[in-house]
Design a protein around this motif. Structure first.
Motif, PDB file in Angstrom:
ATOM      1  N   ASN A 119       0.844  -1.172   0.000  1.00 10.87           N
ATOM      2  CA  ASN A 119       0.000   0.000   0.000  1.00 10.87           C
ATOM      3  C   ASN A 119       0.896   1.244   0.000  1.00 10.87           C
ATOM      4  O   ASN A 119       1.655   1.472   0.938  1.00 10.87           O
ATOM      5  CB  ASN A 119      -0.868  -0.047   1.255  1.00 10.87           C
ATOM      6  CG  ASN A 119      -1.806   1.138   1.357  1.00 10.87           C
ATOM      7  OD1 ASN A 119      -1.385   2.285   1.159  1.00 10.87           O
ATOM      8  ND2 ASN A 119      -3.049   0.867   1.654  1.00 10.87           N
ATOM      9  N   THR A 120       0.795   2.025  -1.086  1.00 12.01           N
ATOM     10  CA  THR A 120       1.696   3.168  -1.246  1.00 12.01           C
ATOM     11  C   THR A 120       1.582   4.143  -0.075  1.00 12.01           C
ATOM     12  O   THR A 120       2.578   4.649   0.433  1.00 12.01           O
ATOM     13  CB  THR A 120       1.373   3.908  -2.550  1.00 12.01           C
ATOM     14  OG1 THR A 120       1.322   2.946  -3.591  1.00 12.01           O
ATOM     15  CG2 THR A 120       2.436   4.939  -2.874  1.00 12.01           C
ATOM     16  N   GLN A 121       0.336   4.380   0.332  1.00 16.73           N
ATOM     17  CA  GLN A 121       0.116   5.344   1.405  1.00 16.73           C
ATOM     18  C   GLN A 121       0.835   4.919   2.686  1.00 16.73           C
ATOM     19  O   GLN A 121       1.551   5.709   3.289  1.00 16.73           O
ATOM     20  CB  GLN A 121      -1.388   5.448   1.660  1.00 16.73           C
ATOM     21  CG  GLN A 121      -1.762   6.565   2.597  1.00 16.73           C
ATOM     22  CD  GLN A 121      -3.264   6.609   2.843  1.00 16.73           C
ATOM     23  OE1 GLN A 121      -3.967   5.622   2.627  1.00 16.73           O
ATOM     24  NE2 GLN A 121      -3.764   7.741   3.271  1.00 16.73           N
ATOM     25  N   TRP A 122       0.675   3.664   3.049  1.00 12.25           N
ATOM     26  CA  TRP A 122       1.310   3.204   4.282  1.00 12.25           C
ATOM     27  C   TRP A 122       2.814   3.079   4.129  1.00 12.25           C
ATOM     28  O   TRP A 122       3.550   3.182   5.104  1.00 12.25           O
ATOM     29  CB  TRP A 122       0.670   1.917   4.781  1.00 12.25           C
ATOM     30  CG  TRP A 122      -0.634   2.231   5.414  1.00 12.25           C
ATOM     31  CD1 TRP A 122      -1.874   2.033   4.888  1.00 12.25           C
ATOM     32  CD2 TRP A 122      -0.832   2.886   6.675  1.00 12.25           C
ATOM     33  NE1 TRP A 122      -2.835   2.516   5.737  1.00 12.25           N
ATOM     34  CE2 TRP A 122      -2.222   3.041   6.847  1.00 12.25           C
ATOM     35  CE3 TRP A 122       0.021   3.361   7.676  1.00 12.25           C
ATOM     36  CZ2 TRP A 122      -2.769   3.651   7.978  1.00 12.25           C
ATOM     37  CZ3 TRP A 122      -0.518   3.962   8.802  1.00 12.25           C
ATOM     38  CH2 TRP A 122      -1.909   4.104   8.945  1.00 12.25           C
ATOM     39  N   TYR A 124       4.658   5.282   2.503  1.00  9.75           N
ATOM     40  CA  TYR A 124       5.151   6.625   2.791  1.00  9.75           C
ATOM     41  C   TYR A 124       5.052   6.953   4.279  1.00  9.75           C
ATOM     42  O   TYR A 124       5.948   7.541   4.865  1.00  9.75           O
ATOM     43  CB  TYR A 124       4.381   7.665   1.972  1.00  9.75           C
ATOM     44  CG  TYR A 124       4.959   7.857   0.589  1.00  9.75           C
ATOM     45  CD1 TYR A 124       6.181   8.513   0.423  1.00  9.75           C
ATOM     46  CD2 TYR A 124       4.314   7.380  -0.538  1.00  9.75           C
ATOM     47  CE1 TYR A 124       6.725   8.688  -0.827  1.00  9.75           C
ATOM     48  CE2 TYR A 124       4.854   7.549  -1.797  1.00  9.75           C
ATOM     49  CZ  TYR A 124       6.056   8.202  -1.944  1.00  9.75           C
ATOM     50  OH  TYR A 124       6.600   8.369  -3.181  1.00  9.75           O
ATOM     51  N   PHE A 181       0.222  13.332   2.782  1.00 14.61           N
ATOM     52  CA  PHE A 181       0.031  12.359   1.702  1.00 14.61           C
ATOM     53  C   PHE A 181      -1.081  12.830   0.767  1.00 14.61           C
ATOM     54  O   PHE A 181      -0.946  12.769  -0.458  1.00 14.61           O
ATOM     55  CB  PHE A 181      -0.298  10.972   2.255  1.00 14.61           C
ATOM     56  CG  PHE A 181      -0.446   9.937   1.175  1.00 14.61           C
ATOM     57  CD1 PHE A 181       0.672   9.312   0.647  1.00 14.61           C
ATOM     58  CD2 PHE A 181      -1.705   9.612   0.671  1.00 14.61           C
ATOM     59  CE1 PHE A 181       0.549   8.369  -0.374  1.00 14.61           C
ATOM     60  CE2 PHE A 181      -1.831   8.681  -0.352  1.00 14.61           C
ATOM     61  CZ  PHE A 181      -0.704   8.060  -0.867  1.00 14.61           C
ATOM     62  N   THR A 185      -0.686  13.755  -3.287  1.00  4.62           N
ATOM     63  CA  THR A 185      -1.340  13.139  -4.445  1.00  4.62           C
ATOM     64  C   THR A 185      -1.540  14.145  -5.576  1.00  4.62           C
ATOM     65  O   THR A 185      -1.629  13.768  -6.736  1.00  4.62           O
ATOM     66  CB  THR A 185      -2.715  12.545  -4.075  1.00  4.62           C
ATOM     67  OG1 THR A 185      -3.510  13.576  -3.513  1.00  4.62           O
ATOM     68  CG2 THR A 185      -2.589  11.405  -3.095  1.00  4.62           C
ATOM     69  N   VAL A 265      -6.689   9.427   6.537  1.00  7.67           N
ATOM     70  CA  VAL A 265      -6.120   8.284   5.817  1.00  7.67           C
ATOM     71  C   VAL A 265      -7.088   7.836   4.716  1.00  7.67           C
ATOM     72  O   VAL A 265      -6.680   7.554   3.593  1.00  7.67           O
ATOM     73  CB  VAL A 265      -5.789   7.128   6.789  1.00  7.67           C
ATOM     74  CG1 VAL A 265      -5.473   5.850   6.028  1.00  7.67           C
ATOM     75  CG2 VAL A 265      -4.610   7.514   7.676  1.00  7.67           C
ATOM     76  N   GLY A 268      -6.945  10.392   1.928  1.00  4.88           N
ATOM     77  CA  GLY A 268      -5.692  10.208   1.191  1.00  4.88           C
ATOM     78  C   GLY A 268      -5.771   8.997   0.278  1.00  4.88           C
ATOM     79  O   GLY A 268      -5.339   9.040  -0.877  1.00  4.88           O
ATOM     80  N   HIS A 269      -6.366   7.924   0.800  1.00  5.88           N
ATOM     81  CA  HIS A 269      -6.494   6.703   0.007  1.00  5.88           C
ATOM     82  C   HIS A 269      -7.344   6.954  -1.238  1.00  5.88           C
ATOM     83  O   HIS A 269      -6.982   6.563  -2.345  1.00  5.88           O
ATOM     84  CB  HIS A 269      -7.113   5.607   0.865  1.00  5.88           C
ATOM     85  CG  HIS A 269      -7.245   4.297   0.150  1.00  5.88           C
ATOM     86  ND1 HIS A 269      -6.164   3.461  -0.053  1.00  5.88           N
ATOM     87  CD2 HIS A 269      -8.312   3.709  -0.445  1.00  5.88           C
ATOM     88  CE1 HIS A 269      -6.576   2.397  -0.736  1.00  5.88           C
ATOM     89  NE2 HIS A 269      -7.870   2.526  -0.996  1.00  5.88           N
ATOM     90  N   TRP A 272      -5.523   9.099  -3.738  1.00  4.97           N
ATOM     91  CA  TRP A 272      -4.435   8.348  -4.368  1.00  4.97           C
ATOM     92  C   TRP A 272      -4.982   7.414  -5.445  1.00  4.97           C
ATOM     93  O   TRP A 272      -4.417   7.285  -6.521  1.00  4.97           O
ATOM     94  CB  TRP A 272      -3.656   7.561  -3.322  1.00  4.97           C
ATOM     95  CG  TRP A 272      -2.585   6.725  -3.923  1.00  4.97           C
ATOM     96  CD1 TRP A 272      -2.549   5.361  -3.997  1.00  4.97           C
ATOM     97  CD2 TRP A 272      -1.404   7.182  -4.583  1.00  4.97           C
ATOM     98  NE1 TRP A 272      -1.417   4.944  -4.636  1.00  4.97           N
ATOM     99  CE2 TRP A 272      -0.691   6.044  -5.009  1.00  4.97           C
ATOM    100  CE3 TRP A 272      -0.875   8.453  -4.843  1.00  4.97           C
ATOM    101  CZ2 TRP A 272       0.515   6.133  -5.690  1.00  4.97           C
ATOM    102  CZ3 TRP A 272       0.323   8.542  -5.520  1.00  4.97           C
ATOM    103  CH2 TRP A 272       1.010   7.396  -5.933  1.00  4.97           C
TER     104      TRP A 272
END
Lengths: 284, 259
Positions: A119-122, A124, A181, A185, A265, A268-269, A272
């Motif tokens: 998971n890109t977000q996590w 970072y 985050f 994006t 979060v 952001g998800h 993204w």
């Protein structure tokens, strides 16, 4: 780089394992820590920078309090503590996720992030947490010591308040990471994101209460801010430290902080997911 | 001068290639500058004066400080990246081959056009403050104003040029620039609120006071610092000559990384 071995999970992702997940993101956390170590010299000057910030505001507030004993329930000692603690915790929760993402876009490396089975977000956030762990030892603690030696900073209101404060600051990290985050994006769409980053930087400084307590704002703003996550980054943790929030109030504040972490979060998800579709169109 | 125009036009063309992008950068950095006023705006809802400075006087000081800074920021981009780009990556070798002064090339290879918003915002704030304060503004003050802005920009340039030139001797970047850059904040408030040590430092070691505070005192009719006001161009010129000297010594000292 030797640290790439964690990037591939041992088992298919559908077979969710907490241990494996922790191992993967633990790896990113470590990378964040080690990468920052390469720039450790910069942290000595970082201490000076934070010292300068606090000094400027120390003198401004000192000039202001020469006329009045208390403003909005803050006496000079409290306000100085507010400023010093605020900047100290900033040295911990601060991160550059948005800037890093913009950098990745410019170097065309973002596509590499996409093919990683994580998971890109996590990824970072984990890296930023590693960085913050580093900052805690190399920047936050020394800054706190210097400020304590130079300025008459007050002790936390109680042991309980101090514990609540520490948890709250830890959550602040996730708030800032979540916001950064989400802002990052946009790096995918815009070519030069620097102006946007600067605007966000000053907005956070002001709306988080870092520069001036939220209770100093006109009422309209205070009401508005109550529905936003920003004041939970700095204002609320420091109020807990000072004992202006106590007992059940602390639990309530932490609860709202957790809510905002989850909300940011999620936002952001979603952002993204939208942006990464766009990358595919551009062909990376 | 002609060469400067050519460099500038060339770069402006590159940036305006992406118009939408440029305007977003321009307006978002303007939003950032405006947000920078937030502290002062909120503060003065609670207090009538900061020492004996009224709201609009502080606003003038803050606004004025942005004007020379904006001009400086337009050319400062390469200074921040100098160690990285020119010394470590070895781009500096290329500059030495050209028949133009190295400093000229470093300063004018890239422009940060959007920093002109600081100039615009600054002028706007100063105009509003002057109107509200009803300070006398004789015609000659326009000339002084231009001279002070030029001197201020020169002071910023001199300070950061000296710091940049350090890269000629020490390749590893300790990061001495950010703390100095952050000291700019000191110059946005009356120097008199600080203790003697900081006042001395901001006047004679890192002379940011001469770039914002001392000029402001004159325009606002505060005569206490008149001598300092007339010293502004002298200080700017002296520091700039010193910076040029350090820079040229650096260039002589330079030996390529060979990359």
């Amino acid at each position: 780089m030797a640290s790439t071995d964690f990037a591939l999970p041992a088992r298919p992702r559908s077979e969710f394992s907490l241990v494996a997940t922790a191992r993967i993101y633990g790896g990113f956390l470590r990378v964040g820590f080690v990468n920052t170590m390469a720039y450790r010299l910069r942290y000595y000057t970082g201490i000076v920078t934070y010292f300068i910030y606090v000094s400027v505001y120390y003198f401004i507030w000192k000039a202001i309090y020469s006329h009045s004993v208390s403003i909005e329930g803050f006496d000079f000692g409290q306000l100085l503590t507010y400023v010093a603690v605020g900047w100290t915790i900033r040295s911990f929760y601060y991160n550059n996720i948005d800037q890093d993402m913009a950098g990745q876009v410019l170097e065309g490396k973002l596509a590499m992030d996409l093919i990683k089975p994580v998971n890109t977000q996590w990824m970072y956030i984990a890296q930023a947490l590693g960085e913050s762990a580093f900052r805690l030892t190399m920047l936050t603690v020394p800054t706190a010591i210097v400020l304590l030696l130079v300025f008459p900073v007050r002790k936390p209101a109680s042991v309980g308040n101090f514990m609540g404060f520490l948890i709250s600051v830890f959550l602040s990290f996730f708030l800032v990471a979540g916001i950064n985050f989400a802002v990052g994006t946009f790096a995918v769409r815009l070519k030069s994101i620097l102006g946007l980053l600067r605007a966000k930087y000053f907005l956070l400084e002001l709306f988080s209460g870092l520069l001036i307590p939220i209770s100093f704002f006109p009422h309209v703003f205070q009401t508005m801010f109550a529905y936003m996550p920003f004041e939970y980054i700095s204002y609320i943790p420091v109020l807990i430290y000072l004992g202006k929030i106590s007992g059940v109030g602390i639990l309530k504040a932490l609860g709202i902080q957790i809510f905002w972490v989850a909300a940011l979060v999620a936002i952001g998800h979603a952002l993204w997911t939208l942006s990464s579709k766009q990358i595919t169109i551009q062909g990376g | 001068m002609r060469l400067f125009a050519l460099y500038f036009a060339q770069y402006a063309k590159v940036r305006l290639e992406y118009k939408a992008d440029f305007f977003i950068a321009f307006f978002s950095s303007m939003a950032a500058t405006v947000l920078g006023f937030g502290f002062v705006l909120v503060l003065f809802t609670k207090i009538p004066k900061l020492q004996d400075w009224s709201f609009y006087e502080i606003l003038f000081l803050y606004g004025f400080s942005l004007i020379p800074l904006g001009f400086f920021n337009v050319v400062s981009w390469n200074l921040y990246q100098f160690g990285d780009l020119y010394i470590i990556q070895g781009k500096f070798d290329r500059l030495l081959l050209r028949p133009v002064d190295t400093l000229f090339q470093v300063l004018f290879e890239k422009f940060r056009l959007e920093s002109l918003q600081e100039v615009i915002t600054g002028i706007f704030v100063v105009v509003v403050a002057v109107e509200r304060l009803n300070v006398p503004w004789p015609a000659v003050d326009y000339l002084w104003f231009i001279l002070m802005v030029a001197s201020g920009a020169l002071i910023y340039l001199a300070v950061f040029l000296m710091l940049t030139a350090v890269s000629f001797w020490f390749e590893d970047r300790v990061g001495i620039v950010p703390p100095v850059f952050n000291m700019l904040t000191f110059g946005r408030y009356p120097l008199t609120i600080y203790n003697v040590f900081i006042q001395f430092m901001l006047s004679w070691i890192i002379p940011f006071g001469f770039a914002s505070f001392y000029p402001t005192t004159h325009f606002l009719g505060r005569d206490t610092f008149n001598i300092y006001f007339y010293l502004v161009p002298v200080v700017a010129a002296s520091f700039f000559i010193l910076a040029l000297f350090v820079w040229n010594r650096g260039v002589e000292n330079y030996s390529s990384t060979g990359s």
